[in-house]
Design a protein around this motif. Structure first.
Motif, PDB file in Angstrom:
ATOM      1  N   ASN A 332     -23.433 -14.631 -63.584  1.00  0.00           N
ATOM      2  CA  ASN A 332     -23.414 -15.640 -64.639  1.00  0.00           C
ATOM      3  C   ASN A 332     -23.382 -17.039 -64.019  1.00  0.00           C
ATOM      4  OD1 ASN A 332     -23.195 -17.005 -67.014  1.00  0.00           O
ATOM      5  ND2 ASN A 332     -21.223 -16.136 -67.622  1.00  0.00           N
ATOM      6  N   THR A 333     -24.359 -17.872 -64.384  1.00  0.00           N
ATOM      7  CA  THR A 333     -24.443 -19.221 -63.810  1.00  0.00           C
ATOM      8  C   THR A 333     -23.592 -20.243 -64.559  1.00  0.00           C
ATOM      9  OG1 THR A 333     -26.432 -19.641 -65.141  1.00  0.00           O
ATOM     10  CG2 THR A 333     -26.758 -18.839 -62.902  1.00  0.00           C
ATOM     11  N   THR A 334     -22.950 -19.848 -65.649  1.00  0.00           N
ATOM     12  CA  THR A 334     -22.127 -20.812 -66.398  1.00  0.00           C
ATOM     13  C   THR A 334     -20.874 -21.211 -65.614  1.00  0.00           C
ATOM     14  OG1 THR A 334     -21.044 -18.960 -67.540  1.00  0.00           O
ATOM     15  CG2 THR A 334     -22.943 -19.989 -68.630  1.00  0.00           C
ATOM     16  N   HIS A 335     -20.435 -20.362 -64.665  1.00  0.00           N
ATOM     17  CA  HIS A 335     -19.237 -20.662 -63.873  1.00  0.00           C
ATOM     18  C   HIS A 335     -19.568 -21.352 -62.562  1.00  0.00           C
ATOM     19  CE1 HIS A 335     -17.225 -17.019 -66.046  1.00  0.00           C
ATOM     20  NE2 HIS A 335     -17.385 -18.071 -66.828  1.00  0.00           N
ATOM     21  N   LEU A 336     -20.839 -21.631 -62.312  1.00  0.00           N
ATOM     22  CA  LEU A 336     -21.242 -22.308 -61.077  1.00  0.00           C
ATOM     23  C   LEU A 336     -20.869 -23.792 -61.163  1.00  0.00           C
ATOM     24  CD1 LEU A 336     -22.722 -22.353 -58.367  1.00  0.00           C
ATOM     25  CD2 LEU A 336     -24.861 -22.662 -59.630  1.00  0.00           C
ATOM     26  N   VAL A 337     -20.095 -24.290 -60.182  1.00  0.00           N
ATOM     27  CA  VAL A 337     -19.600 -25.665 -60.252  1.00  0.00           C
ATOM     28  C   VAL A 337     -20.068 -26.523 -59.085  1.00  0.00           C
ATOM     29  CG1 VAL A 337     -17.560 -25.066 -61.608  1.00  0.00           C
ATOM     30  CG2 VAL A 337     -17.438 -24.993 -59.101  1.00  0.00           C
ATOM     31  N   SER A 338     -20.450 -25.941 -57.947  1.00  0.00           N
ATOM     32  CA  SER A 338     -20.825 -26.767 -56.794  1.00  0.00           C
ATOM     33  C   SER A 338     -21.856 -26.059 -55.938  1.00  0.00           C
ATOM     34  CB  SER A 338     -19.590 -27.119 -55.949  1.00  0.00           C
ATOM     35  OG  SER A 338     -19.080 -25.958 -55.325  1.00  0.00           O
ATOM     36  N   VAL A 339     -22.600 -26.873 -55.161  1.00  0.00           N
ATOM     37  CA  VAL A 339     -23.642 -26.373 -54.278  1.00  0.00           C
ATOM     38  C   VAL A 339     -23.512 -27.066 -52.930  1.00  0.00           C
ATOM     39  CG1 VAL A 339     -26.114 -25.999 -53.956  1.00  0.00           C
ATOM     40  CG2 VAL A 339     -25.171 -26.096 -56.256  1.00  0.00           C
TER      41      VAL A 339
END
Length: 393
Positions: A332-339
């Motif tokens: 799930n990409t909704t919890h992605l916060v940083s790269v």
């Protein structure tokens, strides 16, 4: 058997409203010999129906003009339509191919009544397994189960007639099957442990047979004073460690690890990803995708995938490959916060870089970081150019 009338019905359905129907009795179809399709040479006609002339339509299953595979039946149906409805234009007629039935789509399940009637049980995949000979059938069909029992176990059927005697005999077979299952489970577990050690030490899959053979020879001396030495050695012999088995065990363990990894990532409140681009020894660009998150055991950092880029390595290609990978694995990409990236132009470009395109695709801002290891490498290259040498004391 090919059914011309079923094909005729599917062809004539679109024209039901275009042309008014006329009361016609179905024509008789001439029965032919092999290789032509055999079918009934009569059709029931309701009383009071007007008489119509008989039409000789020969339907060949191996029609050379149609290429076989039922093409003769379709050609025969078109010819029959041209006789019955000469005003219909061939351009208006389309052929519809019937979808083949699949056993997997029928949702068949094992029937518990087959246990006492035919001495069958079900395995972990739900397929029927014979309690007498251990053979597993391909699908859950009563006819297949009954045929197997009646053809291969007539002596058992005659010795234990259906009723209480057979139920008692089947119950004894079930107890023996449970013991065999427990024994099989122990050897299977041991083969998984051996496979894990082979993979952990980076050994080839063929080393499983070498390990088993060595273990058997060692056991002959190691357990020489044991009363059950023969049983111990037999257990080792039953342990599956062929090259194919080690390979399958490795794949199953990898799939299990990936499954738990994805479950932990999706259950985390937030996670970050890191991408690095590099070439392998076959000169193919690879994107190493890492994920960092926190679960009940503390901070975790796992490698999600090594994504090959066989085309270009621009920001659009990298972004598409990463998003496709996350989608394919169900992350799930909704919890992605940083790269975090290596700071290359294809990664950190303001408009067409990977990070910019990723933020545009997710429709939100992300925290972006330049990898500290890459910064140190750049700093070292700046401070110590290649022409400089460092002397060690």
């Amino acid at each position: 058997m090919l059914n011309v009338w079923r094909a005729l019905h599917s062809l004539a359905a679109p024209f039901a409203g275009r042309y008014p129907p006329t009361p016609l009795a179905p024509p008789t179809v001439k029965e032919t010999h092999t290789p032509r399709v055999a079918m009934a040479n009569y059709i029931h006609v309701p009383p009071g129906s007007p008489e119509v002339p008989k039409l000789d339509i020969v339907v060949s299953e191996r029609d050379p003009s149609g290429g076989g595979g039922g093409a003769g039946a379709r050609r025969g149906a078109l010819e029959l339509l041209s006789r019955l409805r000469p005003e219909w234009k061939p351009d208006y007629i389309t052929l519809k191919k019937c979808k083949k039935r699949k056993i997997s789509e029928e949702n068949r399940t094992f029937n518990d009544a087959w246990r006492d009637s035919f001495a069958f049980t079900s395995d972990e995949s739900g397929l029927p397994v014979c309690l007498i000979c251990g053979e597993r059938l391909a699908n859950n069909k009563r006819s297949n189960v009954a045929r197997h029992f009646q053809c291969k176990h007539t002596a058992f059927a005659g010795k234990y007639p259906e009723g209480e005697e057979r139920k008692k005999a089947v119950s004894e077979l079930m107890q023996k099957a449970d013991l065999r299952m427990k024994s099989a489970n122990s050897t299977t577990y041991a083969s998984f442990v051996a496979t894990q050690e082979i993979v952990r030490h980076g050994k080839p899959f063929t080393d499983g047979e070498f390990m088993k053979e060595s273990f058997i020879k060692i056991s002959e001396h190691l357990f020489a004073d044991f009363k059950n030495k023969r049983e111990i050695v037999q257990k080792i012999r039953e342990m599956p460690l062929s090259m194919k088995t080690v390979k399958e065990r490795t794949i199953k363990m990898a799939e299990n690890i990936t499954k738990h990894q994805i479950k932990d990532i999706n259950s985390a409140a937030a996670y970050s990803i890191a991408c690095d681009e590099s070439k392998d020894n076959s000169d193919i660009e690879q994107i190493a995708l890492f994920c960092r998150y926190v679960n009940s055991a503390g901070p975790q950092e796992e490698m999600v995938e090594l994504i090959p880029l066989k085309g270009q390595t621009q920001g659009e290609d990298i972004c598409e490959a990463v998003l496709d990978c996350l989608k394919a694995k169900g992350i799930n990409t909704t919890h992605l916060v940083s790269v975090a990236t290596d700071g290359a132009p294809s990664m950190s470009g303001a408009h067409r870089g990977f990070v910019a395109l990723l933020q545009k695709s997710l429709d939100r801002k992300l925290l972006t970081f330049h990898c500290i290891l890459h910064q140190e490498a750049l700093c070292l290259r700046k401070l110590f150019p290649p022409e400089c040498t460092i002397e060690r004391s």
